[in-house]
Design an enzyme around this catalytic site. Structure first.
Site, PDB file in Angstrom:
ATOM      1  N   ALA A 180      88.836  21.410  30.447  1.00  0.00           N
ATOM      2  CA  ALA A 180      89.606  22.249  31.378  1.00  0.00           C
ATOM      3  C   ALA A 180      90.316  23.331  30.572  1.00  0.00           C
ATOM      4  O   ALA A 180      90.916  23.040  29.532  1.00  0.00           O
ATOM      5  CB  ALA A 180      90.622  21.388  32.118  1.00  0.00           C
ATOM      6  N   GLU A 251      83.267  10.703  37.840  1.00  0.00           N
ATOM      7  CA  GLU A 251      84.549   9.999  37.985  1.00  0.00           C
ATOM      8  C   GLU A 251      85.492  10.971  38.675  1.00  0.00           C
ATOM      9  O   GLU A 251      85.959  11.937  38.070  1.00  0.00           O
ATOM     10  CB  GLU A 251      85.082   9.578  36.609  1.00  0.00           C
ATOM     11  CG  GLU A 251      84.156   8.629  35.850  1.00  0.00           C
ATOM     12  CD  GLU A 251      84.028   7.255  36.507  1.00  0.00           C
ATOM     13  OE1 GLU A 251      84.922   6.867  37.283  1.00  0.00           O
ATOM     14  OE2 GLU A 251      83.016   6.579  36.251  1.00  0.00           O
ATOM     15  N   CYS A 285      94.280   9.808  38.305  1.00  0.00           N
ATOM     16  CA  CYS A 285      93.354   9.541  39.413  1.00  0.00           C
ATOM     17  C   CYS A 285      93.638   8.200  40.068  1.00  0.00           C
ATOM     18  O   CYS A 285      93.442   8.025  41.265  1.00  0.00           O
ATOM     19  CB  CYS A 285      91.918   9.581  38.913  1.00  0.00           C
ATOM     20  SG  CYS A 285      91.668   8.510  37.492  1.00  0.00           S
ATOM     21  N   GLU A 384      94.691  13.158  47.980  1.00  0.00           N
ATOM     22  CA  GLU A 384      95.233  12.880  46.645  1.00  0.00           C
ATOM     23  C   GLU A 384      96.346  13.901  46.367  1.00  0.00           C
ATOM     24  O   GLU A 384      96.077  15.096  46.256  1.00  0.00           O
ATOM     25  CB  GLU A 384      94.099  13.044  45.628  1.00  0.00           C
ATOM     26  CG  GLU A 384      94.493  12.692  44.226  1.00  0.00           C
ATOM     27  CD  GLU A 384      93.361  12.968  43.236  1.00  0.00           C
ATOM     28  OE1 GLU A 384      92.750  14.055  43.292  1.00  0.00           O
ATOM     29  OE2 GLU A 384      93.099  12.087  42.404  1.00  0.00           O
TER      30      GLU A 384
HETATM   31  P1  NAD Z   1      88.650  20.047  38.604  1.00  0.00           P
HETATM   32  O1  NAD Z   1      87.553  19.447  39.388  1.00  0.00           O
HETATM   33  O2  NAD Z   1      89.315  21.261  39.133  1.00  0.00           O
HETATM   34  O3  NAD Z   1      88.150  20.444  37.146  1.00  0.00           O
HETATM   35  C1  NAD Z   1      87.557  19.500  36.292  1.00  0.00           C
HETATM   36  C2  NAD Z   1      86.669  20.229  35.299  1.00  0.00           C
HETATM   37  O4  NAD Z   1      85.581  20.828  36.002  1.00  0.00           O
HETATM   38  C3  NAD Z   1      87.363  21.360  34.559  1.00  0.00           C
HETATM   39  O5  NAD Z   1      86.927  21.395  33.221  1.00  0.00           O
HETATM   40  C4  NAD Z   1      86.893  22.594  35.293  1.00  0.00           C
HETATM   41  O6  NAD Z   1      86.939  23.739  34.475  1.00  0.00           O
HETATM   42  C5  NAD Z   1      85.468  22.184  35.625  1.00  0.00           C
HETATM   43  N1  NAD Z   1      84.857  22.896  36.770  1.00  0.00           N
HETATM   44  C6  NAD Z   1      85.495  23.522  37.784  1.00  0.00           C
HETATM   45  N2  NAD Z   1      84.582  24.051  38.641  1.00  0.00           N
HETATM   46  C7  NAD Z   1      83.361  23.734  38.160  1.00  0.00           C
HETATM   47  C8  NAD Z   1      82.027  23.980  38.610  1.00  0.00           C
HETATM   48  N3  NAD Z   1      81.774  24.657  39.731  1.00  0.00           N
HETATM   49  N4  NAD Z   1      81.001  23.494  37.880  1.00  0.00           N
HETATM   50  C9  NAD Z   1      81.228  22.796  36.741  1.00  0.00           C
HETATM   51  N5  NAD Z   1      82.480  22.541  36.270  1.00  0.00           N
HETATM   52  C10 NAD Z   1      83.531  22.992  36.973  1.00  0.00           C
HETATM   53  O7  NAD Z   1      89.696  18.877  38.339  1.00  0.00           O
HETATM   54  P2  NAD Z   1      91.101  18.967  37.592  1.00  0.00           P
HETATM   55  O8  NAD Z   1      92.080  19.610  38.511  1.00  0.00           O
HETATM   56  O9  NAD Z   1      90.901  19.518  36.223  1.00  0.00           O
HETATM   57  O10 NAD Z   1      91.449  17.412  37.424  1.00  0.00           O
HETATM   58  C11 NAD Z   1      92.118  16.661  38.356  1.00  0.00           C
HETATM   59  C12 NAD Z   1      91.137  15.824  39.164  1.00  0.00           C
HETATM   60  O11 NAD Z   1      90.419  14.950  38.305  1.00  0.00           O
HETATM   61  C13 NAD Z   1      91.838  14.907  40.159  1.00  0.00           C
HETATM   62  O12 NAD Z   1      91.147  14.936  41.376  1.00  0.00           O
HETATM   63  C14 NAD Z   1      91.720  13.542  39.523  1.00  0.00           C
HETATM   64  O13 NAD Z   1      91.767  12.440  40.413  1.00  0.00           O
HETATM   65  C15 NAD Z   1      90.404  13.635  38.848  1.00  0.00           C
HETATM   66  N6  NAD Z   1      90.311  12.624  37.797  1.00  0.00           N
HETATM   67  C16 NAD Z   1      89.482  11.539  37.974  1.00  0.00           C
HETATM   68  C17 NAD Z   1      89.436  10.540  37.016  1.00  0.00           C
HETATM   69  C18 NAD Z   1      88.540   9.345  37.162  1.00  0.00           C
HETATM   70  O14 NAD Z   1      88.284   8.693  36.158  1.00  0.00           O
HETATM   71  N7  NAD Z   1      88.071   9.026  38.352  1.00  0.00           N
HETATM   72  C19 NAD Z   1      90.233  10.642  35.871  1.00  0.00           C
HETATM   73  C20 NAD Z   1      91.058  11.751  35.731  1.00  0.00           C
HETATM   74  C21 NAD Z   1      91.077  12.752  36.693  1.00  0.00           C
END
Ligand code: NAD
Length: 485
Positions: A180, A251, A285, A384
């Site tokens: 990120a 995840e 999460c 969430e």
């Molecule tokens: P996000 O989905 O906005 O971003 C996650 C990653 O995806 C970042 O690196 C972002 O740059 C990238 N990304 C964004 N758009 C993309 C696309 N179109 N194609 C490919 N990559 C893309 O999530 P966030 O805000 O960074 O993180 C928070 C979320 O993560 C929450 O929903 C949380 O619950 C979840 N999370 C889940 C777990 C788990 O193990 N289940 C653990 C931690 C966080």
């Protein structure tokens, strides 16, 4: 450009063993005070393509490297992470906003993650299998999948990448990692520690930029043979579509209920609920999504939750007395405020907190909050929230508690507090979540145990943790031998 808060971190992409910085950059901002800490690359799709080419070029040799050598490399990386622990934790705290004690814990666990992968890969075997045909010898091998695209979020920007990078390296894959952007500095610092351990060029490649650009380029690239993603449900669904046909570990989000029955140890339940809501300012999460409490104990439980919230010290994440720092970014802060404000407009009552605290240094500080009389239809309960908020709902009996739990769109983790273990097990079996913790909070997990979302929900597919990740990141190859005679 760099802020004094950050120790000397090399910033840039790291592709094929070399650091590089494109002209276009993004700022990394300290959420505690709004200062720009440094700038990082805002790479384009062509840079992602270069990283994939580097990973592909390294794939054959790394897959052929003996397992014990790959395990030794993981041990060497763990040692470098341990050696850089203070600096990594400092960078993590400054750019993510979590308190230093939590950051130190996260970095320690990352080193453990590499050691665990090193141990497990030496134990991972194939099988020999019986066949109807007595003239056949049948065996299976575990082989690397090839070039992995690894895309990770900002809430645990050291641990979550390591959950994939360590088993990926151990099992002989090569990887392109897209972190990120808001926590890309600690990604660079982790990459530097890994490089120092002597990982061959191209085995792990770091590409920084906006996810919709570089992440998407990695997902759709034909030479990327498998994808591991942790992040939001919306992005996960997009990746599942764009990467259709590739092996996927997804995840995603969670919104786990913590169910407190009338016979529960209320002190333990309140401690678990508060811990799960305020740890990492609720940006977890598996955080306590909401508390479902039996009507006969809801008042007492709320009192205890308010007392737990009062113990929190909100402020500068680097100050040793602080227990909770700011939220990481404006988007998440806006969502937290909107969920709480809407719930109040619809009849919920804020028992404590509920406000942003810009006076602490930035408008990303949000008070530890307890809200009661929440209804299941409110966004605060349904979605969430990802902030330091405990919504509380009363239920009348076990059937209603189960019905409320089943209405949850997510299926990551659930907590059940009861002295009646039979009832706890019955709830655990009935709720379609990946994890149910009886007499513990929604966040309890250890890195060797299976973690992931239940089927048919919005929390993802597949399991990570220990051997589960090693298995997910390898392919089963069946080899048969026709025996002579
Ligand atoms: P996000 O989905 O906005 O971003 C996650 C990653 O995806 C970042 O690196 C972002 O740059 C990238 N990304 C964004 N758009 C993309 C696309 N179109 N194609 C490919 N990559 C893309 O999530 P966030 O805000 O960074 O993180 C928070 C979320 O993560 C929450 O929903 C949380 O619950 C979840 N999370 C889940 C777990 C788990 O193990 N289940 C653990 C931690 C966080």
């Amino acid at each position: 450009m760099r802020n004094h808060c950050i120790s000397e971190v090399e910033t840039g992409n790291h592709i094929g063993g070399r650091w590089s910085t494109p002209v276009d950059t993004l700022p990394v901002v300290n959420p505690a005070n709004g200062d720009t800490l440094a700038t990082v690359p805002r790479s384009g799709r062509e840079t992602a393509d270069e990283a994939v080419a580097a990973a592909k070029a390294a794939a054959k040799a790394w897959a052929a490297t003996p397992v014990f050598e790959r395990a030794a490399m993981c041990m060497a990386i763990a040692a470098e992470i341990d050696a850089a622990r203070e600096a990594l934790a400092h960078t993590l705290s400054c750019e993510q906003g979590k308190v230093l004690a939590e950051a130190l814990g996260e970095v320690a666990k990352a080193a453990d993650g590499f050691r665990l992968a090193a141990e497990l890969v030496k134990q991972m075997g194939g099988k020999t299998l019986p066949a109807e045909d007595p003239g056949k010898l049948v065996m299976t091998l575990r082989q690397p999948r090839g070039v992995y695209g690894v895309i990770t979020p900002w809430n645990f920007p050291v641990n979550i990448p390591v959950e994939y990078i360590a088993p990926g390296i151990a099992t002989g894959n090569t990887l392109v990692w897209v972190p990120a952007p808001s926590t890309a500095l600690v990604a660079c610092a982790l990459m530097a520690a890994i490089e120092k351990a002597g990982l061959p060029a191209g085995v792990l490649n770091l590409v920084i930029g906006e996810g919709a650009t570089v992440g998407d380029a990695v997902v759709v690239h034909p030479d990327v043979t498998a994808i591991a993603f942790t992040g939001s449900t919306a992005t996960g669904q997009r990746i599942a579509e764009r990467g259709a046909g590739k092996p996927l570990l997804l995840e995603l989000g969670g919104n786990g209920p913590l169910i407190v029955f009338e016979d529960a140890d209320l002190d333990a339940a309140a401690a678990a609920a508060a811990g799960g809501a305020f740890f990492n300012a609720g940006q977890v999460c598996a955080a306590t999504g909401c508390v479902l409490a039996h009507a006969s104990v809801v008042d007492r439980l709320c009192d205890k939750l308010v007392a737990k919230a009062a113990e929190q010290v909100l402020g500068d994440p680097l100050h040793p007395a602080t227990t909770m720092g700011p939220l990481n970014n404006a988007q998440v802060a806006a969502k937290v405020r909107a969920h709480v404000d809407e719930a109040v407009e619809q009849g919920a009552r804020v028992l404590c907190g509920g406000r942003a605290r810009p006076d602490l240094g930035s408008d990303l500080f949000f008070e530890p909050t307890v809200v009661r009389d929440v209804a299941p239809a409110m966004r605060l309960c349904r979605e969430e929230t990802f902030g330091p908020v405990v919504p509380v709902i009363a239920f009348q009996d076990e059937a209603q508690a189960l019905e409320m739990a089943l209405q949850n769109d997510y299926g990551l983790s659930v907590g059940v507090f009861t002295q009646d273990i039979g009832r706890g097990i019955a709830m655990a079996k009935a709720i379609p979540a990946g994890i149910v913790n009886i007499n513990a909070g929604t966040t309890w997990w250890e890195i060797h145990l299976p973690f992931g979302g239940g089927c048919g929900k919005k929390s993802g597919i597949g399991r990570l943790g220990g051997m589960h990740t090693l298995e997910a990141m390898t392919e089963i190859k069946m080899i048969t031998v026709t025996l002579p005679g």
